[in-house]
Design a protein around this motif. Sequence first.
Motif, PDB file in Angstrom:
ATOM      1  N   ASP A  79      86.555 -70.529  72.218  1.00 39.74           N
ATOM      2  CA  ASP A  79      87.005 -69.391  71.422  1.00 39.74           C
ATOM      3  C   ASP A  79      85.961 -68.282  71.504  1.00 39.74           C
ATOM      4  O   ASP A  79      84.868 -68.408  70.941  1.00 39.74           O
ATOM      5  CB  ASP A  79      87.216 -69.825  69.969  1.00 39.74           C
ATOM      6  CG  ASP A  79      87.853 -68.746  69.126  1.00 39.74           C
ATOM      7  OD1 ASP A  79      87.435 -67.567  69.237  1.00 39.74           O
ATOM      8  OD2 ASP A  79      88.763 -69.072  68.355  1.00 39.74           O
ATOM      9  N   ALA A  81      85.883 -65.302  70.169  1.00 40.74           N
ATOM     10  CA  ALA A  81      85.545 -64.686  68.876  1.00 40.74           C
ATOM     11  C   ALA A  81      84.493 -65.515  68.144  1.00 40.74           C
ATOM     12  O   ALA A  81      83.534 -64.966  67.592  1.00 40.74           O
ATOM     13  CB  ALA A  81      86.793 -64.518  68.019  1.00 40.74           C
ATOM     14  N   ASP A 114      92.188 -60.887  75.915  1.00 45.93           N
ATOM     15  CA  ASP A 114      91.393 -61.890  75.190  1.00 45.93           C
ATOM     16  C   ASP A 114      90.079 -61.283  74.689  1.00 45.93           C
ATOM     17  O   ASP A 114      89.654 -61.537  73.568  1.00 45.93           O
ATOM     18  CB  ASP A 114      91.085 -63.104  76.070  1.00 45.93           C
ATOM     19  CG  ASP A 114      92.294 -63.989  76.307  1.00 45.93           C
ATOM     20  OD1 ASP A 114      93.388 -63.682  75.779  1.00 45.93           O
ATOM     21  OD2 ASP A 114      92.154 -64.992  77.042  1.00 45.93           O
ATOM     22  N   ALA A 118      89.163 -60.642  70.705  1.00 38.73           N
ATOM     23  CA  ALA A 118      87.923 -61.186  70.133  1.00 38.73           C
ATOM     24  C   ALA A 118      87.073 -60.067  69.536  1.00 38.73           C
ATOM     25  O   ALA A 118      86.490 -60.223  68.462  1.00 38.73           O
ATOM     26  CB  ALA A 118      87.145 -61.953  71.195  1.00 38.73           C
ATOM     27  N   CYS A 122      85.910 -59.502  65.519  1.00 37.90           N
ATOM     28  CA  CYS A 122      84.479 -59.422  65.194  1.00 37.90           C
ATOM     29  C   CYS A 122      84.004 -58.005  64.874  1.00 37.90           C
ATOM     30  O   CYS A 122      82.799 -57.781  64.738  1.00 37.90           O
ATOM     31  CB  CYS A 122      83.661 -59.974  66.352  1.00 37.90           C
ATOM     32  SG  CYS A 122      84.016 -61.688  66.718  1.00 37.90           S
TER      33      CYS A 122
END
Length: 144
Positions: A79, A81, A114, A118, A122
Motif C-alpha cells: 500500500d 499510501a 495509484d 496515495a 496523504c
Amino acid sequence: MRSEGTDEVDVAEGNPLAAPVTKLGFAPGQIVIEYGYDDDVDDAVREAVEQVVEGPLEDEDYDGVVDVVLLWWRDGDGDLADELVDALTTMEEGGFIALLTPGAGRGDRVPAHDVQEACTVCSLTASGGVALGEWVGQRLVGRK
C-alpha cells in the motif's frame, strides 16, 4: 562537485544522472534515507544522489530526522499510501519524498492513478516525472 562560491552542483564532470537528480530537489548537505532497496534499483541513480548531496544514503536502520526520503516503489510492493505516511514521520519540516517507480516497459510499473490516489490520501502533491534510467522520479511534497 560544487562550483567555487556557489551551492550549484557541477554536472559536467561526473555522473550524467546528477542533473535530473538535482532537478528533483536533491542538494548538497541533505540527509537522505533510502527505502525499497532491492536488486533492481539503479546504482547509477544512487551514486548520483550521493554525489549531489555529498554524502552516503542512510539505510532503513537510521533513526534520525532526514531531509529527503528516497523511495523505490514497484507495483505489488503493498500500500503506497501507508508507505508514504511512514516516510513522512522521518522527515524534517520542508523535506520531500523522492518517489522512484519503474519506467515504461516494465511489468512492475506503478499506474499513475495509484500514485495520485496515495498522494491525495496523504495530502501530498507530486511533481512531473523525471527520467532516471529505467526509473521515473517524482518529488512529493506536503500541500500548503
